[in-house]
Design a protein around this motif. Structure first.
Motif, PDB file in Angstrom:
ATOM      1  N   MET A 241       0.847  -1.208   0.000  1.00  0.00           N
ATOM      2  CA  MET A 241       0.000   0.000   0.000  1.00  0.00           C
ATOM      3  C   MET A 241       0.875   1.247   0.000  1.00  0.00           C
ATOM      4  SD  MET A 241      -2.909   1.121   2.763  1.00  0.00           S
ATOM      5  CE  MET A 241      -3.778   2.666   2.583  1.00  0.00           C
ATOM      6  N   GLU A 242       0.546   2.228  -0.852  1.00  0.00           N
ATOM      7  CA  GLU A 242       1.325   3.450  -0.930  1.00  0.00           C
ATOM      8  C   GLU A 242       1.158   4.274   0.331  1.00  0.00           C
ATOM      9  OE1 GLU A 242      -0.198   5.307  -4.383  1.00  0.00           O
ATOM     10  OE2 GLU A 242       1.144   4.253  -5.761  1.00  0.00           O
TER      11      GLU A 242
ATOM     12  N   GLU B 263      13.047   3.861   9.280  1.00  0.00           N
ATOM     13  CA  GLU B 263      11.864   3.950   8.429  1.00  0.00           C
ATOM     14  C   GLU B 263      12.258   4.086   6.960  1.00  0.00           C
ATOM     15  OE1 GLU B 263       7.780   4.087   7.523  1.00  0.00           O
ATOM     16  OE2 GLU B 263       8.816   3.600   9.395  1.00  0.00           O
ATOM     17  N   PHE B 264      13.319   4.868   6.717  1.00  0.00           N
ATOM     18  CA  PHE B 264      13.776   5.061   5.334  1.00  0.00           C
ATOM     19  C   PHE B 264      14.214   3.739   4.704  1.00  0.00           C
ATOM     20  CE2 PHE B 264      17.477   5.600   2.562  1.00  0.00           C
ATOM     21  CZ  PHE B 264      16.896   6.309   1.519  1.00  0.00           C
ATOM     22  N   TYR B 265      15.052   2.971   5.418  1.00  0.00           N
ATOM     23  CA  TYR B 265      15.558   1.709   4.865  1.00  0.00           C
ATOM     24  C   TYR B 265      14.445   0.655   4.762  1.00  0.00           C
ATOM     25  CZ  TYR B 265      20.313   3.438   5.166  1.00  0.00           C
ATOM     26  OH  TYR B 265      21.472   4.162   4.979  1.00  0.00           O
ATOM     27  N   GLU B 266      13.495   0.712   5.652  1.00  0.00           N
ATOM     28  CA  GLU B 266      12.372  -0.221   5.574  1.00  0.00           C
ATOM     29  C   GLU B 266      11.552   0.010   4.303  1.00  0.00           C
ATOM     30  OE1 GLU B 266       9.844  -3.288   6.541  1.00  0.00           O
ATOM     31  OE2 GLU B 266      11.776  -2.722   7.466  1.00  0.00           O
ATOM     32  N   ARG B 267      11.331   1.259   3.958  1.00  0.00           N
ATOM     33  CA  ARG B 267      10.585   1.581   2.748  1.00  0.00           C
ATOM     34  C   ARG B 267      11.409   1.262   1.504  1.00  0.00           C
ATOM     35  NH1 ARG B 267       6.789   6.865   3.659  1.00  0.00           N
ATOM     36  NH2 ARG B 267       6.034   6.313   5.741  1.00  0.00           N
TER      37      ARG B 267
ATOM     38  N   LYS C 110      11.103  -2.405   0.828  1.00  0.00           N
ATOM     39  CA  LYS C 110       9.818  -2.775   0.229  1.00  0.00           C
ATOM     40  C   LYS C 110       9.797  -2.454  -1.260  1.00  0.00           C
ATOM     41  CE  LYS C 110       6.993  -2.236   4.411  1.00  0.00           C
ATOM     42  NZ  LYS C 110       5.879  -1.481   5.040  1.00  0.00           N
ATOM     43  N   LEU C 111      10.389  -1.337  -1.641  1.00  0.00           N
ATOM     44  CA  LEU C 111      10.436  -0.961  -3.052  1.00  0.00           C
ATOM     45  C   LEU C 111      11.255  -1.965  -3.863  1.00  0.00           C
ATOM     46  CD1 LEU C 111      10.873   2.939  -2.905  1.00  0.00           C
ATOM     47  CD2 LEU C 111       8.906   1.681  -3.747  1.00  0.00           C
ATOM     48  N   LYS C 112      12.420  -2.341  -3.313  1.00  0.00           N
ATOM     49  CA  LYS C 112      13.291  -3.286  -4.023  1.00  0.00           C
ATOM     50  C   LYS C 112      12.620  -4.655  -4.145  1.00  0.00           C
ATOM     51  CE  LYS C 112      17.742  -1.154  -2.877  1.00  0.00           C
ATOM     52  NZ  LYS C 112      19.040  -1.328  -2.202  1.00  0.00           N
ATOM     53  N   ASP C 113      11.948  -5.074  -3.082  1.00  0.00           N
ATOM     54  CA  ASP C 113      11.258  -6.369  -3.131  1.00  0.00           C
ATOM     55  C   ASP C 113      10.141  -6.357  -4.181  1.00  0.00           C
ATOM     56  OD1 ASP C 113      12.874  -7.308  -1.149  1.00  0.00           O
ATOM     57  OD2 ASP C 113      11.437  -6.950   0.483  1.00  0.00           O
ATOM     58  N   TYR C 114       9.451  -5.264  -4.267  1.00  0.00           N
ATOM     59  CA  TYR C 114       8.356  -5.167  -5.234  1.00  0.00           C
ATOM     60  C   TYR C 114       8.883  -5.260  -6.662  1.00  0.00           C
ATOM     61  CZ  TYR C 114       4.344  -3.313  -7.796  1.00  0.00           C
ATOM     62  OH  TYR C 114       3.319  -3.152  -8.682  1.00  0.00           O
TER      63      TYR C 114
END
Length: 483
Positions: A1-2, A83-87, A90-94
């Motif tokens: 979810m964005e 929080e930055f690295y967590e996001r 998620k982007l790389k996994d997607y």
């Protein structure tokens, strides 16, 4: 979810691109009526979408659940990059799961599909409306002629006078059919605006009228809706509390008291415990009934005001509609068929001439098949300005001698004669009064000049060339292939 911030960014970008697309559309000059209509529909869709996205953004900025504030606090830490690295993870996994996913830019979504838009326009208007050039009030007209105690006119006259709603009696407006008629008429005009002039600011007109209408309604100065006091019923002396009804005179009031309906209502009032009816109680009940009726009539009166304003704004389309109806009345069946076959060619020629100066037609003569005013001598020859009423047809009015002569063989007059129990033969040609038809029928029966009706010999049929035969001759010629 964005994330919420990403949703806001995308919404802002979408609004900006929609604004640019709408501006680019408005800067393009349309050459034809159809192109202009499609252009306005595109701009209207963009505006509706902008409003929707703006409301979405407003809800996000209000942040009633506090989610946006929590997200900002999570990414605004001075040293914590969790929080930055967590996001980022998620982007790389997607993108690792969907490496070849195509992205369709918003610009491609805003590219108009002309073929689809033309199909939508064809389905949007009826054939009578001519792509929004004319109004199609035939269904509304049928409702009007079925109202009680209204002036019976033909469709052409109705187009000129339907806005004169103050001329309709109050008794008719109190009936069950009038509110439906008014609401259907208002709904159609609003629908026509939405389809033919989608950028017209209807809400602004409604807001302006609401301000002036409120004051006029309280003062009782709305045309056709004066307060009951103006009719002489302000006194409670002739008010029946049981039936909740006012009467104009003592004699009418006294006669009402002896009726079965009143006695039944009075008995019901006694059962409720009301026995001593004082003048004060009657006056209070009368005012309550008057207020109830005024509240019931208020939406209808406002709808009438809206219809008059809509008709004023649609004056050019109404004039074109009346001219189009007149033009069809001057055409023969062959010319009407030719007109239907050349519809597309005529529409193209009319669209090309739209931006040119309008034809000089000060006498408002009907237009011929070529789109130009017919000669004045032809207008006088056909007598298109002369009304011919027929009582047998339900007081229907025919414009011009040609239409009047032709109607004696048409379904409306034949149906009226059947209702009278009289055969529709040549003996009754030119007879339009019911009394005259009965008198002639009795005279013909008394002098034995009328033969018994025989369908084979007396029922008339007309071919495409206008030749009239009896039923037997017509069927014989048709079987031989001569028709």
């Amino acid at each position: 979810m964005e994330s919420i911030l990403e949703q806001q960014r995308k919404a802002h970008e979408e609004i900006e691109r929609l604004e640019n697309a709408a501006t680019a559309e408005l800067l393009q000059k349309s050459k034809t009526h159809k192109d202009k209509l499609m252009q306005e529909q595109r701009v209207n869709k963009s505006l509706e979408r902008i409003q929707s996205r703006s409301q979405f953004l407003l809800d996000l900025y209000e942040d009633q659940d506090g989610a946006r504030k929590s997200e900002i606090m999570a990414i605004s830490g001075a040293t914590d990059f969790g929080e930055f690295y967590e996001r980022l993870k998620k982007l790389k996994d997607y993108h690792r799961r969907y490496p070849n996913e195509t992205v369709e830019p918003l610009e491609l979504e805003l590219v108009p599909d002309v073929e689809k838009e033309e199909q939508e326009l064809d389905n949007m208007f009826s054939g009578e409306e001519g792509m929004g050039k004319y109004l199609d009030l035939h269904a509304i007209f049928e409702q009007y002629v079925n109202l009680k105690d209204v002036k019976k006119v033909n469709y052409q006259v109705y187009l000129s006078e339907f806005r004169k709603l103050e001329a309709i009696p109050r008794a008719t407006k109190s009936g069950p059919d009038y509110p439906k008629y008014i609401n259907d008429l208002k709904t159609y005009l609003e629908s026509f605006f939405a389809r033919a002039q989608p950028l017209f600011d209807l809400p602004h007109i409604r807001e302006e009228l609401e301000e002036s209408f409120a004051q006029q309604w309280e003062e009782g100065t709305v045309p056709g809706w004066s307060k009951p006091a103006a009719n002489g019923t302000e006194s409670s002396e002739f008010f029946c509390m049981a039936c909740e009804k006012s009467f104009a005179k003592q004699t009418v009031y006294d006669a009402h008291l002896t009726g079965k309906k009143h006695k039944k209502a009075a008995a019901a009032l006694v059962e409720k415990g009301v026995t001593d009816i004082t003048p004060e109680a009657k006056e209070e009940a009368r005012k309550a009934k008057e207020k109830e009726e005024r509240n019931r009539d208020k939406p209808i009166a406002f709808a009438e005001l809206l219809i008059k304003k809509y008709a004023e704004c649609l004056e050019p389309q109404l004039d074109d509609t009346i001219a189009n109806v007149e033009r069809k009345q001057t055409l023969t069946p062959e010319e009407l068929e030719k007109l239907r076959q050349q519809t597309e060619e005529i529409e193209v020629s009319e669209e090309e001439e739209e931006e040119e100066e309008k034809l000089y037609n000060p006498l408002k003569l009907p237009l011929g098949w070529d789109g130009k005013p017919i000669p004045y001598w032809l207008y006088k020859l056909h007598g298109l300005g002369v009304e011919y009423p027929c009582e047998i047809c339900g007081n229907y009015v025919y414009m011009g001698r040609k239409a009047f002569d032709r109607h004696f063989q048409e379904w409306r007059h034949a149906h009226g004669m059947r209702c009278l129990g009289i055969p529709n033969t040549r003996h009754f040609h030119e007879i339009t009064k019911i009394e005259d038809a009965y008198h002639l029928w009795e005279k013909l029966k008394g002098t034995n000049k009328l033969e018994s009706f025989k369908a084979d010999l007396m029922e008339e049929f007309e071919d495409v060339d206008g030749n009239v035969f009896n039923k037997k001759t017509y069927e014989d010629l048709k079987r031989q292939g001569l028709l």
